[in-house]
Each structure stands twice: as structure tokens, then as C-alpha cells.
Scaffold this active site. Structure first.
Site, PDB file in Angstrom:
ATOM      1  N   ALA A   9       0.748  -1.223   0.039  1.00 44.33           N
ATOM      2  CA  ALA A   9      -0.012  -0.151   0.027  1.00 44.33           C
ATOM      3  C   ALA A   9       0.936   1.333   0.010  1.00 44.33           C
ATOM      4  O   ALA A   9       0.463   2.271   0.649  1.00 44.33           O
ATOM      5  CB  ALA A   9      -1.049  -0.140   1.284  1.00 44.33           C
ATOM      6  N   ARG A  15      -3.032   8.748 -10.213  1.00 41.98           N
ATOM      7  CA  ARG A  15      -4.318   9.007 -11.128  1.00 41.98           C
ATOM      8  C   ARG A  15      -5.705   9.321 -10.473  1.00 41.98           C
ATOM      9  O   ARG A  15      -6.634   9.665 -10.927  1.00 41.98           O
ATOM     10  CB  ARG A  15      -4.638   7.830 -12.080  1.00 41.98           C
ATOM     11  CG  ARG A  15      -3.426   7.888 -13.192  1.00 41.98           C
ATOM     12  CD  ARG A  15      -3.692   6.664 -14.117  1.00 41.98           C
ATOM     13  NE  ARG A  15      -2.945   5.601 -13.515  1.00 41.98           N
ATOM     14  CZ  ARG A  15      -3.279   4.401 -14.019  1.00 41.98           C
ATOM     15  NH1 ARG A  15      -4.206   4.006 -15.068  1.00 41.98           N
ATOM     16  NH2 ARG A  15      -2.653   3.177 -13.331  1.00 41.98           N
ATOM     17  N   GLY A 103      -3.406  -3.212  -1.400  1.00 42.86           N
ATOM     18  CA  GLY A 103      -4.003  -2.134  -0.687  1.00 42.86           C
ATOM     19  C   GLY A 103      -5.119  -1.839  -1.757  1.00 42.86           C
ATOM     20  O   GLY A 103      -6.220  -1.067  -1.134  1.00 42.86           O
ATOM     21  N   GLY A 139       1.015  -8.118 -16.028  1.00 42.34           N
ATOM     22  CA  GLY A 139       1.994  -9.505 -16.272  1.00 42.34           C
ATOM     23  C   GLY A 139       1.384 -10.362 -16.985  1.00 42.34           C
ATOM     24  O   GLY A 139       0.146 -10.794 -16.382  1.00 42.34           O
ATOM     25  N   ASN A 227      -7.322   2.527  -9.841  1.00 42.80           N
ATOM     26  CA  ASN A 227      -6.209   3.331  -9.993  1.00 42.80           C
ATOM     27  C   ASN A 227      -6.840   4.811 -10.248  1.00 42.80           C
ATOM     28  O   ASN A 227      -6.028   5.714 -10.101  1.00 42.80           O
ATOM     29  CB  ASN A 227      -5.504   2.987 -11.376  1.00 42.80           C
ATOM     30  CG  ASN A 227      -4.744   1.627 -11.206  1.00 42.80           C
ATOM     31  OD1 ASN A 227      -3.969   1.623 -10.057  1.00 42.80           O
ATOM     32  ND2 ASN A 227      -4.930   1.065 -11.974  1.00 42.80           N
ATOM     33  N   ARG A 333     -31.508  14.642  15.203  1.00 44.31           N
ATOM     34  CA  ARG A 333     -29.857  14.889  15.595  1.00 44.31           C
ATOM     35  C   ARG A 333     -29.527  13.894  16.671  1.00 44.31           C
ATOM     36  O   ARG A 333     -30.217  13.169  17.290  1.00 44.31           O
ATOM     37  CB  ARG A 333     -29.629  15.891  15.478  1.00 44.31           C
ATOM     38  CG  ARG A 333     -29.867  17.026  14.201  1.00 44.31           C
ATOM     39  CD  ARG A 333     -29.525  18.364  14.444  1.00 44.31           C
ATOM     40  NE  ARG A 333     -28.251  18.657  15.227  1.00 44.31           N
ATOM     41  CZ  ARG A 333     -28.152  19.737  16.264  1.00 44.31           C
ATOM     42  NH1 ARG A 333     -29.209  20.668  16.266  1.00 44.31           N
ATOM     43  NH2 ARG A 333     -27.101  19.831  16.726  1.00 44.31           N
ATOM     44  N   ALA A 380     -47.136  23.682  16.377  1.00 41.79           N
ATOM     45  CA  ALA A 380     -46.328  24.343  15.410  1.00 41.79           C
ATOM     46  C   ALA A 380     -45.549  25.360  15.681  1.00 41.79           C
ATOM     47  O   ALA A 380     -45.868  26.174  16.273  1.00 41.79           O
ATOM     48  CB  ALA A 380     -47.088  24.499  14.025  1.00 41.79           C
ATOM     49  N   SER A 405     -49.061  26.759  19.651  1.00 39.69           N
ATOM     50  CA  SER A 405     -48.081  26.991  18.432  1.00 39.69           C
ATOM     51  C   SER A 405     -47.505  28.408  18.829  1.00 39.69           C
ATOM     52  O   SER A 405     -47.748  29.084  19.718  1.00 39.69           O
ATOM     53  CB  SER A 405     -49.067  27.327  17.026  1.00 39.69           C
ATOM     54  OG  SER A 405     -49.762  26.147  16.849  1.00 39.69           O
TER      55      SER A 405
HETATM   56  C1  UD1 Z   1       1.971  -5.632 -10.804  1.00 36.03           C
HETATM   57  C2  UD1 Z   1       2.522  -6.734 -11.326  1.00 36.03           C
HETATM   58  C3  UD1 Z   1       1.733  -7.546 -12.668  1.00 36.03           C
HETATM   59  C4  UD1 Z   1       0.341  -7.562 -12.290  1.00 36.03           C
HETATM   60  C5  UD1 Z   1      -0.327  -6.186 -11.783  1.00 36.03           C
HETATM   61  C6  UD1 Z   1      -1.807  -6.410 -11.631  1.00 36.03           C
HETATM   62  C7  UD1 Z   1       4.975  -6.744 -10.486  1.00 36.03           C
HETATM   63  C8  UD1 Z   1       6.255  -6.473 -11.075  1.00 36.03           C
HETATM   64  N1  UD1 Z   1       3.893  -6.572 -11.467  1.00 36.03           N
HETATM   65  O1  UD1 Z   1       1.931  -4.852 -11.769  1.00 36.03           O
HETATM   66  O2  UD1 Z   1       2.413  -8.602 -12.849  1.00 36.03           O
HETATM   67  O3  UD1 Z   1      -0.283  -7.793 -13.769  1.00 36.03           O
HETATM   68  O4  UD1 Z   1       0.371  -6.031 -10.618  1.00 36.03           O
HETATM   69  O5  UD1 Z   1      -2.365  -5.245 -11.002  1.00 36.03           O
HETATM   70  O6  UD1 Z   1       4.616  -7.216  -9.409  1.00 36.03           O
HETATM   71  N2  UD1 Z   1       3.751  -1.007  -4.466  1.00 36.03           N
HETATM   72  C9  UD1 Z   1       4.315  -0.628  -3.447  1.00 36.03           C
HETATM   73  N3  UD1 Z   1       5.417  -0.397  -3.530  1.00 36.03           N
HETATM   74  C10 UD1 Z   1       6.513  -0.516  -4.524  1.00 36.03           C
HETATM   75  C11 UD1 Z   1       5.674  -0.880  -5.760  1.00 36.03           C
HETATM   76  C12 UD1 Z   1       4.287  -1.215  -5.872  1.00 36.03           C
HETATM   77  O7  UD1 Z   1       3.777  -0.693  -2.270  1.00 36.03           O
HETATM   78  O8  UD1 Z   1       7.476  -0.168  -4.608  1.00 36.03           O
HETATM   79  C13 UD1 Z   1       2.347  -1.467  -4.509  1.00 36.03           C
HETATM   80  C14 UD1 Z   1       1.609  -0.189  -5.167  1.00 36.03           C
HETATM   81  O9  UD1 Z   1       0.919   0.645  -4.382  1.00 36.03           O
HETATM   82  C15 UD1 Z   1       0.480  -1.028  -5.832  1.00 36.03           C
HETATM   83  C16 UD1 Z   1       0.921  -2.458  -6.019  1.00 36.03           C
HETATM   84  O10 UD1 Z   1       2.053  -2.558  -5.168  1.00 36.03           O
HETATM   85  O11 UD1 Z   1      -0.806  -1.280  -5.068  1.00 36.03           O
HETATM   86  C17 UD1 Z   1       1.216  -2.926  -7.536  1.00 36.03           C
HETATM   87  O12 UD1 Z   1       2.088  -1.963  -7.989  1.00 36.03           O
HETATM   88  P1  UD1 Z   1       2.244  -1.474  -9.353  1.00 36.03           P
HETATM   89  O13 UD1 Z   1       3.442  -0.598  -9.585  1.00 36.03           O
HETATM   90  O14 UD1 Z   1       1.033  -0.822  -9.681  1.00 36.03           O
HETATM   91  O15 UD1 Z   1       2.269  -2.798 -10.378  1.00 36.03           O
HETATM   92  P2  UD1 Z   1       1.870  -3.060 -11.710  1.00 36.03           P
HETATM   93  O16 UD1 Z   1       2.764  -2.544 -12.603  1.00 36.03           O
HETATM   94  O17 UD1 Z   1       0.593  -2.926 -11.985  1.00 36.03           O
HETATM   95 CA    CA Z   2      -1.050  -1.573 -11.074  1.00 33.58          CA
END
Ligand code: UD1
Ligand code: CA
Length: 456
Positions: A9, A15, A103, A139, A227, A333, A380, A405
Site C-alpha cells: 500500500a 491518477r 491495498g 503481467g 487506479n 439529530r 407548530a 403554537s
Molecule cells: C503488478 C504486477 C503485474 C500484475 C499487476 C496487477 C509486478 C512486478 N507486476 O504490476 O504482474 O499484472 O500488478 O495489477 O509485481 N507497490 C508498493 N511499493 C512499490 C511498488 C508497488 O507498495 O515499490 C504497490 C502499489 O501501491 C500497488 C501495487 O504494489 O498497489 C502494485 O504496484 P504497481 O506498480 O501498480 O504494479 P503493476 O505495474 O500494476
Molecule cells: Ca497496478
């Protein structure tokens, strides 16, 4: 089994275009992170610890979720999902299974997590995968001719052929505890994004002969990440529809299941009817046979059986007795308590008040800091003047009293049992039991009065 849950998280969620960290944005009145936490808490496991990796807005997240008992871990720089898990790895000592959740993927269900944890069983690397009609950005799950999983390739690193694969990585996985450290220690950031990819552990598992298995979510929405505000709104509608279906299964009539919002918990007795556009917040309990009119907003309230709440009423932190009649346009309230068969009608505001059995406040009144007995009729336009600009004072109205009233009751003041206050009175001293209190200018009728004429 000793299960450790790591919730990622730390991301910024740019975005969302918000000052609020992404995982604190609500779905159905609860932060996304709390949704993930409660799903993970429902996994059976003898021993469960939860680590939440936070970064952007870490202080705000901690502050807002001060009531949850988790281990907060700060990731000061976001260098990838692998790097995020590394921050929590030392805290996962002794784990049989390490479950990685996100998260910002709030709809995940306990059943799905159970299936994933069982597929791992402390021995296999278990991935939660999903087929997507449009897999772009995710991925891809690369399998061999026999269908065994070989690797996860990130979209940005994928070849043209790999981009055609529709089976995608949700990011959620269960890792054998004993393999966590060796795998994380071998991660590098040698890829298109210069990040430590958690997904690289799949190829490592294959290379050392650990089997890589997968589980699938019950529905696509469970693995839908948020997102932006549009995705948040989509999940909000889905969850509200799920709430509505549950209520209808439990025997509640919803005039339109698409126009109901429950931001908390709503518990209903039998034969409850809820009209359109009602919002329920916090903990709301409705007894049997209750009717809620359109456009009501009800928060943290207990409403007993047989009561009717008419259109456009707003109720907060109140208890309404049996067979009461509230609204339309009533505002109850905090601290309002209506005893059975009480009536509070249109444009009436109540606060910190007990209104006794069968008593009526039917129109255009403010009754606050007061105790009203049973069988009282409040006319009232009656106002309890409870505030002198510095302190609040109490008004007491005993059983059977009748308030004419347009009366101002200047507290502290009490009106006795079966007393009557004449309409238009400004009452500044107590009216004893069974007395008539009149506090207004006496009427004079002037004869021979001449109508003014316009001056030339
Ligand atoms: C990741 C997966 C991808 C998968 C996708 C699904 C990897 C390398 N890739 O890609 O295979 O299809 O999720 O949504 O794992 N976060 C951290 N710290 C960091 C980086 C990320 O806490 O340093 C958290 C982000 O807040 C987010 C989540 O990890 O909630 C995913 O990170 P994000 O960079 O969005 O991964 P994706 O590129 O979407
Ligand atoms: Ca993502």
C-alpha cells in the site's frame, strides 16, 4: 498453519488526483485498505500476522487506521513490488505461507484467499491468475507446452507473442515461507522499468524445482484494482448491488436495488420496505415491518418494529421506538430517543431529547436538550431556546402537557403535567402542573381606526 499477510500500500495513486492516499479512498464507506484487511482476517489459520507496507501518505494511513492492529512497515522509496515485499520479509520469520495482497484491490473474497493459501500449502508458489479479454498492462503468465507455469513477464518486457497471452497475473500470491528470503535476495532490477519485480520469483521457483500453481478468483471484480475515480465508482456500484441482493435474499423489499447505498452495516427484521435513494451509514438496525420512504439518510440508528419513516428524513445517532411516525422532512439529530407511537412531523429538528410515548411534534419545531413526557402535544413553531450563546440549558415538559403554537420555551424551564401554554407565548418561568401559562401581549381592538391615505 502460520500465515503472514503482506499488504502492499505504498504507491502514490497519482491518477486519483487526490490529497488522500489511495488506499484510504472508500468503497461503501470503508477505506479500500480496510476491505482488504477484513478479507484477510477471515482466512482460517492458527496464527496470522499482518504487515502493511506504506509509503506515500504513510502518516495519514497510520492515523486514519490507528484502530487496526497491524504491523506498519515503511517503504520510503517505491522501487517495485519485490522491493516492497523485501521491507516486510524480516518480519515474516517463521511463516509457513506468506500471502501478498494489494491495498488497492479491495473486493478480494476470503474464499479466494483460502483457495490460494491451500494451493500453496507452504510448499508451492501459488499465483492468483485471471483471464482478461484485454490483458494489456498486466503481467502475463507464461506456460510450457504441458501447461506448467514458467514465468510472469511484465507487459513492458513482453515480446509480441507474449503480449497475446490472456492469462494475467493479479499480483496476489502465496509464497512458501521458507523460500521467501532466498528468492527476494536474488531479485535484481534489470528490466524495462528498473524495478525489483516480485514476479521474478516465479522463474526462480521453476529453476529450483518448486512447483508453481495457480488459483482463480470467484469473479473478475475481486481482482479489479483501483487506479482512478472511475474504477472506484465501478466497484462502489458492484458492491452496492451485492449489498442489495443480500438484503433481498434476507426478505427486504427494495423498490429499486440500484438506488440503495449502504455505507456500513444495515440489519433488517422481516418485511422491511425501503423506497428509492436511501443512504444508510454506520450501524443501522431496523426492526420488523418498517417502511422507509424515499430519499432518507439514516446513520447509526436503531429503529424498532412497525415504525414509518417518511420521505426526506435525516436520522443520526438516534433510537426510534415501535410504531412511531417520522417525517416527511424530519431531522433527528444525535441523542434523540422517541418512545413508542411518538410522532415527529415535517420540518421538525430534534437533538438530545427523549420524546415520550404517543407524544406529537408535528410541524416546524426545534426541540433540543429536552425531556418530553408521554401524551404531550407540541404545537407548530415551538422552539426550545436551549442556548444563551455560552451554555446549553434543559427544557422539561411533563406528561399530558399541551404547548400552543409558536411558543418559545426559554430554558432552563419546565412545563408541568397536563399544563397548557397559550399560543405565541415566550415562557421564561416554570408553568406548574395543570396550570394555563400565557406569556404574550394581550390583544386590543381599537375602534374608529383610520386607514392611512397616500400623501400627495
Ligand atoms: C503488478 C504486477 C503485474 C500484475 C499487476 C496487477 C509486478 C512486478 N507486476 O504490476 O504482474 O499484472 O500488478 O495489477 O509485481 N507497490 C508498493 N511499493 C512499490 C511498488 C508497488 O507498495 O515499490 C504497490 C502499489 O501501491 C500497488 C501495487 O504494489 O498497489 C502494485 O504496484 P504497481 O506498480 O501498480 O504494479 P503493476 O505495474 O500494476
Ligand atoms: Ca497496478
Amino acid at each position: 498453519m502460520n500465515i503472514h499477510v503482506i499488504i502492499l500500500a505504498a504507491g502514490q495513486g497519482s491518477r486519483m488526483k487526490s490529497a488522500l492516499p489511495k488506499v484510504l479512498h472508500p468503497i461503501a464507506g470503508r477505506s479500500m485498505l480496510e476491505h482488504v484487511l477484513s478479507a484477510s482476517e477471515s482466512i482460517p489459520g492458527t496464527n496470522q500476522s499482518t504487515h502493511v507496507v506504506i509509503g506515500h501518505g504513510a502518516d495519514k494511513v497510520r492515523e486514519r487506521l490507528a484502530h487496526v492492529s497491524v504491523n506498519w512497515i515503511e517503504q520510503t522509496e517505491q522501487l517495485g513490488t519485490g522491493h516492497a515485499v523485501m521491507q516486510a520479509a524480516t518480519a515474516c520469520e517463521g511463516a509457513d505461507v506468506v500471502l501478498v495482497l494489494y491495498g488497492d484491490v479491495p473486493m478480494i473474497r476470503p474464499n479466494t484467499l483460502n483457495a490460494l493459501v491451500s494451493a500453496c500449502g507452504g510448499e508451492n508458489l501459488a499465483l492468483l491468475t485471471v483471464d482478461l479479454a484485454n490483458p494489456s498492462g498486466y503481467g502475463r503468465i507464461v506456460r510450457d507446452e504441458l501447461g506448467a507455469i514458467l514465468a510472469i513477464v511484465e507487459d513492458k518486457d513482453a515480446t509480441h507473442e507474449q503480449k497475446a497471452i490472456t492469462e494475467t497475473n493479479t499480483g496476489i500470491m502465496a509464497i512458501p515461507g521458507t523460500r521467501l528470503h532466498p528468492w527476494l535476495n536474488s531479485l535484481t532490477n534489470d528490466n524495462a522499468q528498473g524495478e525489483y519485480y516480485l514476479t521474478d520469483i516465479v522463474a526462480m521457483a521453476v529453476a529450483e524445482g518448486t512447483s508453481v500453481v495457480n488459483a482463480r478468483p470467484g469473479s473478475e471484480m475481486e481482482v479489479q484494482g483501483v487506479n482512478n475515480r472511475a474504477q472506484q465508482a465501478q466497484l462502489e456500484r458492484l458492491l452496492q448491488l451485492r449489498n442489495a441482493e443480500q438484503l433481498m435474499n434476507d426478505g427486504v423489499t427494495l423498490m429499486d436495488p440500484a438506488r440503495l447505498d449502504v455505507r456500513g452495516t444495515l440489519t433488517c427484521g422481516s418485511d422491511v420496505v425501503i423506497d428509492i435513494n436511501c443512504v444508510f451509514e454506520g450501524k443501522v438496525v431496523l426492526g420488523d415491518g418498517i417502511e422507509i420512504g424515499p430519499n432518507c439518510h439514516i446513520k447509526d440508528a436503531l429503529i424498532h418494529s412497525g415504525t414509518v419513516i417518511k420521505a426526506n428524513s435525516v436520522i443520526e445517532d438516534a433510537v426510534v421506538g415501535e410504531l412511531c411516525d417520522v417525517g416527511p422532512f424530519a431531522r433527528l439529530r444525535p441523542g434523540t430517543k422517541l418512545e413508542q407511537k411518538a410522532k415527529v412531523g415535517n420540518f421538525v429538528e430534534t437533538k438530545k431529547v427523549v420524546i415520550g410515548a404517543g407524544s406529537k411534534v408535528n410541524h416546524l419545531s426545534y426541540i433540543g436538550d429536552a425531556e418530553v413526557g408521554s401524551g404531550v402535544n407540541i404545537g407548530a413553531g415551538t422552539i426550545t431556546c436551549n442556548y444563551d450563546g455560552a451554555n446549553k440549558f434543559k427544557t422539561t415538559i411533563a406528561d399530558g402537557a399541551f404547548i400552543g403554537s409558536n411558543t418559545a420555551l426559554v430554558a432552563p424551564v419546565s412545563i408541568g403535567k397536563d399544563a397548557l401554554v397559550g399560543a405565541g407565548s415566550t415562557v421564561t418561568s416554570d408553568v406548574p402542573d395543570e396550570h394555563l401559562g400565557v406569556a404574550r401581549g394581550r390583544q386590543r381592538n381599537i375602534s374608529g381606526w383610520k386607514k392611512p391615505v397616500k400623501q400627495s
